[in-house]
Design an enzyme around this catalytic site. Sequence first.
Site, short mmCIF file in Angstrom:
data_model
loop_
_atom_site.label_atom_id
_atom_site.label_comp_id
_atom_site.label_asym_id
_atom_site.label_seq_id
_atom_site.Cartn_x
_atom_site.Cartn_y
_atom_site.Cartn_z
N GLY A 241 0.78 -1.23 0.00
CA GLY A 241 0.00 0.00 0.00
C GLY A 241 0.81 1.28 0.00
CD GLU A 275 0.57 -9.07 1.65
OE1 GLU A 275 -0.37 -8.36 1.25
OE2 GLU A 275 0.39 -10.08 2.34
CB CYS A 344 -18.96 4.16 -27.36
SG CYS A 344 -18.39 4.06 -29.06
N1 LLP Z 1 -1.62 -6.79 -0.28
C1 LLP Z 1 -2.97 -6.85 -0.34
C2 LLP Z 1 -3.68 -7.78 0.55
C3 LLP Z 1 -3.67 -6.00 -1.23
O1 LLP Z 1 -4.99 -6.06 -1.28
C4 LLP Z 1 -2.94 -5.12 -2.07
C5 LLP Z 1 -3.63 -4.25 -3.03
C6 LLP Z 1 -1.53 -5.11 -1.99
C7 LLP Z 1 -0.90 -5.96 -1.07
C8 LLP Z 1 -0.66 -4.24 -2.84
O2 LLP Z 1 -0.88 -2.89 -2.62
P1 LLP Z 1 0.08 -1.79 -3.30
O3 LLP Z 1 1.43 -1.91 -2.65
O4 LLP Z 1 0.14 -2.07 -4.75
O5 LLP Z 1 -0.60 -0.51 -3.01
N2 LLP Z 1 -6.43 -0.83 -8.54
C9 LLP Z 1 -6.05 0.13 -7.53
C10 LLP Z 1 -5.25 -0.48 -6.43
C11 LLP Z 1 -5.93 -1.66 -5.75
C12 LLP Z 1 -5.09 -2.26 -4.67
C13 LLP Z 1 -5.66 -3.54 -4.17
N3 LLP Z 1 -4.91 -4.23 -3.18
C14 LLP Z 1 -5.32 1.27 -8.22
O6 LLP Z 1 -5.18 1.26 -9.44
O7 LLP Z 1 -4.91 2.24 -7.56
#
Ligand code: LLP
Length: 414
Positions: A241, A275, A344
């Site tokens: 995150g 993660e 569209c």
């Molecule tokens: N771990 C878990 C349990 C998660 O649900 C997520 C992301 C991550 C790790 C990785 O998070 P990151 O480091 O990439 O922020 N589609 C959205 C983002 C959705 C994230 C979902 N979960 C966007 O385009 O901003």
Amino acid sequence: MDPGAFYYGADALCCEDLELARVAEEIGTPTYVYSRARILANFRSIAEPLSKLNGHACYSVKANSNLAILRLLAESGSGFDIVSGGELMRVLRAGAEPGRVVFSGVGKTNDEIDAALAAGVLMLNVESASELDVVESRARHRAMRAPVSIRINPDVEADTHPYISTGQAIHKFGVPKVDALELYWRAALSSHLEVRGVACHIGSQILDLDPFLRAADEVIALARDLRSEGIATEYLDLGGGFGIHYRDEHPFDFDRFFAGLERRLRNEGFRPLLEPGRSVVGDAGLLLVRVLYVKETESKRFIVVDGGMNDLLRPALYGSYHEILPLERRDGSRNTADVVGPLCETGDFLARDRLLPGFKSGDLLAVLDSGAYGFVLASNYNSRPKPAEVLIEGGKMRLIRRREVAEELMAAEL
Ligand code: LLP
């Protein structure tokens, strides 16, 4: 100042040692382009401090699941965070060590749980009491112990888009802290479950350090309570995150985060896992598009390009900002315009009311910071084939996913 993965060399936008116009010539558009060096540098900047804390990084596959990128990370020692049987298949194919893979997600099916147990993943991050029952019964069926952690919902508020915030009591993710202890006892007493850790994940694109450290405090407090009751947890999975720079944000401060983590974990004996997804691949990728038409009305200027919301959904879905640069540097006058795709839908835009140089048909544009949640969210809406993907290494380009062709879109239909 770090020039980033993409920079103007003379007047041409480059990635590593290659002018991006060459990618458009050889592969066409729309095409996702990634920098190998940038992905690796981003990964190492998280993995190295983590390994000093006796932990490891589990790259979150959902951010970008191209096999070539997974292979690159697996070769660099990455673990993986997966959320489906499909992602499990990908990481195994990419050569991941199953013992470094964590399986997250609120809706794991029996088949997915079976596949994860057969592969020998490090742990399943269980998100409900009923899931724990199912994991136990699948493990009994296989006459084994399933390695589990409980994903707790730490109930911390994080300032991000509401669609990607996950760590508050109102969200579907994780188990409330008050219920976690009971689930851990159930797991500890079962002969088919083995407690491996405590997990949490509070959301995505979070720039502020505090919510992460507060969530870490909650996880550590629970792990200590468990230990005092005789339930040992080795791993503390603090999720991903970490926010990146899209427009004017200060990216997440990993140095302070790791310093805070080090202080909290000193002499505790727990092994931290993270993660990260976006922070590994986000700024290492861009989407290359070509201008089809420039259309001016009395009230608006539209730059119609050959990539749209089916290729890069983030602007349409979250109103996200992605910097747009011309492949040939332009000085001089700028005008406000919308950069729109050919689909569209009124929501089919890559940028709105953006100050941009004058463009004409045939010009090439780069939509920056598209390496995470770009290609993976691409669809075939409007029967559009998905874009190609290219990995740059030094002065060389490698096609890592060929452009789809329209016939393929009908292949599964009867
Ligand atoms: N771990 C878990 C349990 C998660 O649900 C997520 C992301 C991550 C790790 C990785 O998070 P990151 O480091 O990439 O922020 N589609 C959205 C983002 C959705 C994230 C979902 N979960 C966007 O385009 O901003």
